[in-house]
Design a protein around this motif. Structure first.
Motif, PDB file in Angstrom:
ATOM      1  N   PRO A  40       0.721  -1.689  -0.185  1.00 49.46           N
ATOM      2  CA  PRO A  40      -0.035   0.079   0.180  1.00 49.46           C
ATOM      3  C   PRO A  40       0.957   1.621  -0.264  1.00 49.46           C
ATOM      4  CG  PRO A  40      -1.358  -1.443   1.814  1.00 49.46           C
ATOM      5  CD  PRO A  40       0.071  -2.143   1.213  1.00 49.46           C
ATOM      6  N   VAL A  41       1.925   1.297   0.469  1.00 45.05           N
ATOM      7  CA  VAL A  41       2.752   2.273   0.959  1.00 45.05           C
ATOM      8  C   VAL A  41       3.361   2.181  -0.972  1.00 45.05           C
ATOM      9  CG1 VAL A  41       4.828   3.660   1.874  1.00 45.05           C
ATOM     10  CG2 VAL A  41       3.104   2.158   3.056  1.00 45.05           C
ATOM     11  N   GLY A  42       3.849   1.382  -1.492  1.00 50.84           N
ATOM     12  CA  GLY A  42       4.233   2.170  -3.134  1.00 50.84           C
ATOM     13  C   GLY A  42       3.226   2.042  -3.749  1.00 50.84           C
ATOM     14  N   ILE A  43       2.126   1.101  -3.827  1.00 50.49           N
ATOM     15  CA  ILE A  43       1.221   2.051  -4.332  1.00 50.49           C
ATOM     16  C   ILE A  43       1.024   3.984  -4.418  1.00 50.49           C
ATOM     17  CG2 ILE A  43      -0.995   2.167  -4.847  1.00 50.49           C
ATOM     18  CD1 ILE A  43      -1.035  -0.905  -4.856  1.00 50.49           C
ATOM     19  N   PHE A  44       0.646   4.370  -2.976  1.00 50.38           N
ATOM     20  CA  PHE A  44       0.763   5.695  -2.476  1.00 50.38           C
ATOM     21  C   PHE A  44       1.735   5.875  -2.835  1.00 50.38           C
ATOM     22  CE2 PHE A  44       1.257   9.367   0.272  1.00 50.38           C
ATOM     23  CZ  PHE A  44      -0.271  10.103   0.346  1.00 50.38           C
ATOM     24  N   ALA A  49       3.618   5.598  -5.924  1.00 53.85           N
ATOM     25  CA  ALA A  49       3.550   5.979  -7.274  1.00 53.85           C
ATOM     26  C   ALA A  49       2.527   7.148  -7.754  1.00 53.85           C
ATOM     27  CB  ALA A  49       3.211   4.454  -7.870  1.00 53.85           C
ATOM     28  N   LEU A  50       1.213   6.566  -6.413  1.00 51.54           N
ATOM     29  CA  LEU A  50       0.299   7.728  -7.142  1.00 51.54           C
ATOM     30  C   LEU A  50       1.296   8.588  -6.917  1.00 51.54           C
ATOM     31  CD1 LEU A  50      -2.756   7.925  -7.903  1.00 51.54           C
ATOM     32  CD2 LEU A  50      -3.098   8.064  -5.963  1.00 51.54           C
ATOM     33  N   LEU A  51       1.441   9.226  -6.473  1.00 50.08           N
ATOM     34  CA  LEU A  51       2.107  10.824  -5.441  1.00 50.08           C
ATOM     35  C   LEU A  51       3.246  10.827  -6.588  1.00 50.08           C
ATOM     36  CD1 LEU A  51       1.197  13.032  -3.048  1.00 50.08           C
ATOM     37  CD2 LEU A  51       3.678  11.348  -1.738  1.00 50.08           C
ATOM     38  N   LEU A  52       3.729  10.194  -6.858  1.00 52.30           N
ATOM     39  CA  LEU A  52       5.048  10.291  -7.806  1.00 52.30           C
ATOM     40  C   LEU A  52       4.582  11.335  -8.925  1.00 52.30           C
ATOM     41  CD1 LEU A  52       7.791   8.650  -7.015  1.00 52.30           C
ATOM     42  CD2 LEU A  52       7.671  11.432  -7.140  1.00 52.30           C
ATOM     43  N   THR A  53       3.818  10.226  -9.886  1.00 53.16           N
ATOM     44  CA  THR A  53       2.704  10.316 -11.069  1.00 53.16           C
ATOM     45  C   THR A  53       1.372  12.231 -10.571  1.00 53.16           C
ATOM     46  OG1 THR A  53       1.875   7.977 -10.975  1.00 53.16           O
ATOM     47  CG2 THR A  53       0.846   9.430 -12.213  1.00 53.16           C
ATOM     48  N   ILE A  54       1.301  12.356  -9.268  1.00 49.91           N
ATOM     49  CA  ILE A  54       0.379  14.093  -9.488  1.00 49.91           C
ATOM     50  C   ILE A  54       1.685  14.691  -9.670  1.00 49.91           C
ATOM     51  CG2 ILE A  54      -0.719  15.034  -8.246  1.00 49.91           C
ATOM     52  CD1 ILE A  54      -2.053  12.546  -7.404  1.00 49.91           C
ATOM     53  N   VAL A  55       2.964  14.868  -9.149  1.00 53.20           N
ATOM     54  CA  VAL A  55       4.014  14.848  -8.939  1.00 53.20           C
ATOM     55  C   VAL A  55       5.072  15.399 -10.338  1.00 53.20           C
ATOM     56  CG1 VAL A  55       6.451  15.674  -8.206  1.00 53.20           C
ATOM     57  CG2 VAL A  55       4.912  14.880  -6.768  1.00 53.20           C
ATOM     58  N   PHE A  56       4.820  14.065 -10.939  1.00 50.58           N
ATOM     59  CA  PHE A  56       5.112  14.242 -12.907  1.00 50.58           C
ATOM     60  C   PHE A  56       4.189  15.023 -12.835  1.00 50.58           C
ATOM     61  CE2 PHE A  56       8.881  11.683 -11.212  1.00 50.58           C
ATOM     62  CZ  PHE A  56       9.377  11.905 -12.295  1.00 50.58           C
ATOM     63  N   GLN A  57       2.773  14.795 -13.273  1.00 58.51           N
ATOM     64  CA  GLN A  57       2.207  15.433 -13.854  1.00 58.51           C
ATOM     65  C   GLN A  57       2.166  17.035 -13.758  1.00 58.51           C
ATOM     66  OE1 GLN A  57      -0.227  14.569 -16.678  1.00 58.51           O
ATOM     67  NE2 GLN A  57       0.679  12.214 -16.361  1.00 58.51           N
ATOM     68  N   ILE A  58       2.333  18.054 -12.437  1.00 60.82           N
ATOM     69  CA  ILE A  58       2.804  19.134 -12.085  1.00 60.82           C
ATOM     70  C   ILE A  58       3.330  19.259 -12.695  1.00 60.82           C
ATOM     71  CG2 ILE A  58       2.622  20.660 -10.174  1.00 60.82           C
ATOM     72  CD1 ILE A  58       0.911  19.069  -8.787  1.00 60.82           C
ATOM     73  N   ALA A  59       4.802  19.057 -13.224  1.00 60.30           N
ATOM     74  CA  ALA A  59       5.825  19.355 -13.306  1.00 60.30           C
ATOM     75  C   ALA A  59       5.962  19.745 -14.602  1.00 60.30           C
ATOM     76  CB  ALA A  59       7.328  18.145 -13.025  1.00 60.30           C
ATOM     77  N   GLN A  60       5.220  18.371 -15.619  1.00 56.47           N
ATOM     78  CA  GLN A  60       4.774  18.586 -17.014  1.00 56.47           C
ATOM     79  C   GLN A  60       4.078  19.863 -17.194  1.00 56.47           C
ATOM     80  OE1 GLN A  60       2.464  15.852 -18.899  1.00 56.47           O
ATOM     81  NE2 GLN A  60       3.179  16.807 -20.856  1.00 56.47           N
ATOM     82  N   ARG A  61       3.392  19.949 -16.131  1.00 53.79           N
ATOM     83  CA  ARG A  61       2.118  21.671 -16.666  1.00 53.79           C
ATOM     84  C   ARG A  61       2.964  22.784 -16.390  1.00 53.79           C
ATOM     85  NH1 ARG A  61      -0.411  25.564 -17.702  1.00 53.79           N
ATOM     86  NH2 ARG A  61      -2.414  25.779 -17.024  1.00 53.79           N
ATOM     87  N   TYR A  62       3.849  22.846 -15.290  1.00 56.22           N
ATOM     88  CA  TYR A  62       4.526  24.096 -15.049  1.00 56.22           C
ATOM     89  C   TYR A  62       5.991  23.764 -15.811  1.00 56.22           C
ATOM     90  CZ  TYR A  62       0.976  25.630 -12.326  1.00 56.22           C
ATOM     91  OH  TYR A  62      -0.848  24.951 -11.439  1.00 56.22           O
ATOM     92  N   GLU A  63       6.843  22.517 -16.285  1.00 56.58           N
ATOM     93  CA  GLU A  63       8.083  23.357 -17.297  1.00 56.58           C
ATOM     94  C   GLU A  63       8.885  22.552 -15.864  1.00 56.58           C
ATOM     95  OE1 GLU A  63       7.847  26.122 -20.179  1.00 56.58           O
ATOM     96  OE2 GLU A  63       6.401  25.031 -21.287  1.00 56.58           O
TER      97      GLU A  63
END
Length: 72
Positions: free
Chosen positions: A30-34, A36-50
């Motif tokens: 469960p910690v690994g899934i959380f 991975a989800l958190l890092l996916t969100i961070v990468f999406q935000i990083a793409q948006r704000y370059e």
């Protein structure tokens, strides 16, 4: 060579699951899934704000590194 390393980072850690104890997996998955989800969100935000640019990636990971789904 870079694609080989990225494929290894994605697939390699999954083979370690065969050697883990089931109680250990129930505790840490469960910690690994959380994470991975958190890092996916961070990468999406990083793409948006370059915040950074990823030059080499796998064909199905458009703006993420394989580190997210392999190690976590």
């Amino acid at each position: 060579m870079a694609h080989f390393v990225m494929w290894f980072l994605l697939i390699g850690p999954w083979f370690l699951l065969f050697f883990f104890d089931t109680e250990r997996m129930k505790r840490f998955v469960p910690v690994g899934i959380f994470a991975a989800l958190l890092l996916t969100i961070v990468f999406q935000i990083a793409q948006r704000y370059e915040w950074w640019i990823i030059h080499d990636n796998l064909f199905f990971l458009t703006n993420m590194t394989p580190f997210i789904y392999g190690v976590f």
